[in-house]
Design an enzyme around this catalytic site. Structure first.
Site, mmCIF file in Angstrom:
data_model
loop_
_atom_site.group_PDB
_atom_site.id
_atom_site.type_symbol
_atom_site.label_atom_id
_atom_site.label_comp_id
_atom_site.label_asym_id
_atom_site.label_seq_id
_atom_site.Cartn_x
_atom_site.Cartn_y
_atom_site.Cartn_z
ATOM 1 N N TYR A 230 0.975 -1.005 -0.295
ATOM 2 C CA TYR A 230 -0.009 0.056 0.176
ATOM 3 C C TYR A 230 0.861 1.380 -0.005
ATOM 4 O O TYR A 230 1.224 1.540 -1.186
ATOM 5 C CB TYR A 230 -0.944 -0.157 1.203
ATOM 6 C CG TYR A 230 -2.282 -1.114 0.861
ATOM 7 C CD1 TYR A 230 -2.963 -0.693 0.062
ATOM 8 C CD2 TYR A 230 -2.122 -2.317 1.685
ATOM 9 C CE1 TYR A 230 -4.248 -2.022 -0.266
ATOM 10 C CE2 TYR A 230 -2.921 -3.715 0.852
ATOM 11 C CZ TYR A 230 -3.956 -3.264 0.118
ATOM 12 O OH TYR A 230 -4.637 -3.903 0.349
ATOM 13 N N SER A 231 0.595 1.912 1.171
ATOM 14 C CA SER A 231 1.262 3.568 1.093
ATOM 15 C C SER A 231 2.931 3.432 0.589
ATOM 16 O O SER A 231 3.579 4.273 1.060
ATOM 17 C CB SER A 231 0.459 3.982 2.312
ATOM 18 O OG SER A 231 -0.797 4.782 1.998
ATOM 19 N N THR A 232 3.056 2.252 1.345
ATOM 20 C CA THR A 232 4.856 2.370 1.173
ATOM 21 C C THR A 232 5.446 2.361 -0.227
ATOM 22 O O THR A 232 6.624 2.887 -0.132
ATOM 23 C CB THR A 232 5.716 1.159 1.769
ATOM 24 O OG1 THR A 232 4.804 0.617 3.296
ATOM 25 C CG2 THR A 232 6.769 0.342 1.699
ATOM 26 N N TYR B 299 -2.495 15.106 3.415
ATOM 27 C CA TYR B 299 -2.506 13.727 2.484
ATOM 28 C C TYR B 299 -3.574 12.844 1.159
ATOM 29 O O TYR B 299 -4.178 12.900 1.341
ATOM 30 C CB TYR B 299 -2.636 12.187 3.467
ATOM 31 C CG TYR B 299 -1.944 11.249 3.372
ATOM 32 C CD1 TYR B 299 -0.771 11.324 2.868
ATOM 33 C CD2 TYR B 299 -2.591 9.905 3.567
ATOM 34 C CE1 TYR B 299 0.402 9.862 2.516
ATOM 35 C CE2 TYR B 299 -2.233 8.935 3.136
ATOM 36 C CZ TYR B 299 -0.628 8.623 2.438
ATOM 37 O OH TYR B 299 0.085 7.611 2.547
#
Length: 347
Positions: free
Chosen positions: A66-68, A156
């Site tokens: 995901y956001s990694t 974000y």
């Protein structure tokens, strides 16, 4: 459930103990890896990659991170800066002329990397399939009007970050973000990390289960429900693919290039990538990033109330930074620590 497999330096035995307890008490599958001064000191895995099929978590099991993925996408941009091909203070339109629409002609590239662009969401409802259509998403973002005055606040960019930064990389390099990442980063460093996963790797993917992500996720869900057409609602549900049941198990999701959200990796691969940065940007003779580039990554750009997440956040250029005043947002004791975590990747 059997204990963890893999290797662990005796100095880090406590990590192994905590990981073993996690596998036992949570009945999950997972991997954990740590690099220190250019070498691996923890490389463990265990549990189940698929509960229903009782499929064990193997050394090469992949999980969507995901956001990694945003941290890997940012590395691509920073490599272009190192080579003098990307100027963070230049207008985005220098590389992407169509971006000038809706008064965005003067916006500098650094606003894209620091969540200050005001493009965290798209107002016009998009169909589910738009998520997997690079041209559709970048065209919509180029035409979009910012939700706030760029540079004055931050919020974000949960999904749009990847298309915004990725399109700049594509315009400069002539390669898709996933291709650039594979050729410039994953390939040379031998990382089992993919942005756009080939079908032959599907069998290695863990099957995700729903987990309770705590107050932060509940707050976002409440904000979405209270105002679906608003900034937060659109940021997380437009296109609606991310809320479709079972989306992360589909071939179209795995195969698409969604550089803010759909990278697939082993813990070992993510740790090796950041291990190179922690080693001054050099690993096994390959220069991933200059020391000046590492300084850029952790240079504070956004620090304050986040218009999307509804909490105080800090960002560098493409990376989250520690917030010493917040235990839940502390990346580590080093004030220069940076990265990009995500909490969805468990089975």
């Amino acid at each position: 459930m059997s204990g963890p497999q893999g290797e662990c330096d005796p100095t880090f035995q406590r990590v192994r103990d905590v990981f073993a307890d996690l596998l036992d008490t949570r009945e999950v599958g997972a991997g954990v890896a740590v690099w220190v001064r250019g070498r691996p000191v923890v490389d463990l895995w265990g549990g189940l990659a698929d509960r229903k099929a009782a499929r064990p978590w193997e050394r090469d099991t992949l999980v969507p991170v995901y956001s990694t993925t945003k941290g890997m996408t940012s590395l691509c941009a920073h490599r272009l800066v190192d080579r003098g091909e990307l100027d963070l203070d230049a207008p985005v339109t220098h590389y992407w002329p169509e971006f000038a629409a809706a008064g965005k002609g003067a916006m500098p590239v650094r606003f894209l990397l620091s969540h200050r662009a005001g493009l965290a969401a798209l107002r016009a409802p998009l169909p589910t399939e738009a998520m997997y259509d690079w041209e559709a998403m970048t065209r919509a973002l180029a035409a979009e009007r910012p939700w706030w005055t760029p540079g004055e606040q931050h919020g974000y960019h949960a999904l749009t970050f990847g298309w915004l930064v990725g399109e700049v990389v594509r315009r400069i390099s002539g390669k898709s973000l996933g291709t650039f990442f594979r050729e410039e980063i994953a390939g040379p460093l031998g990382l089992d990390l993919h942005i756009g996963l080939a079908a032959e790797n599907d069998a290695r993917c863990a099957s995700l289960a729903t987990i309770d992500e705590g107050d932060g996720s509940q707050r976002i869900v409440a904000a979405v429900m209270n105002d679906p057409p608003g900034l937060v609602g659109r940021a997380f549900t437009n296109p609606p693919s991310m809320v479709a049941p079972g989306y992360a198990k589909t071939r179209v999701w795995r195969g698409a290039e969604i550089p803010a959200a759909n990278g697939h990796a082993t813990a070992r691969a993510v740790a090796r990538a950041y291990g190179a940065l922690g080693n001054g940007g050099l690993l096994d003779g390959y220069r991933l990033l200059s020391r000046e580039g590492i300084d850029r990554c952790c240079s504070s750009q956004s620090d304050g109330s986040d218009l999307v997440l509804g909490v105080h956040t800090r960002f560098g250029l493409g990376y989250m930074l520690s917030q010493p005043e917040s235990e839940g947002a502390r990346i580590g004791p080093n004030p220069r620590a940076f990265g990009h975590p995500d909490r969805k990747s468990v089975v």
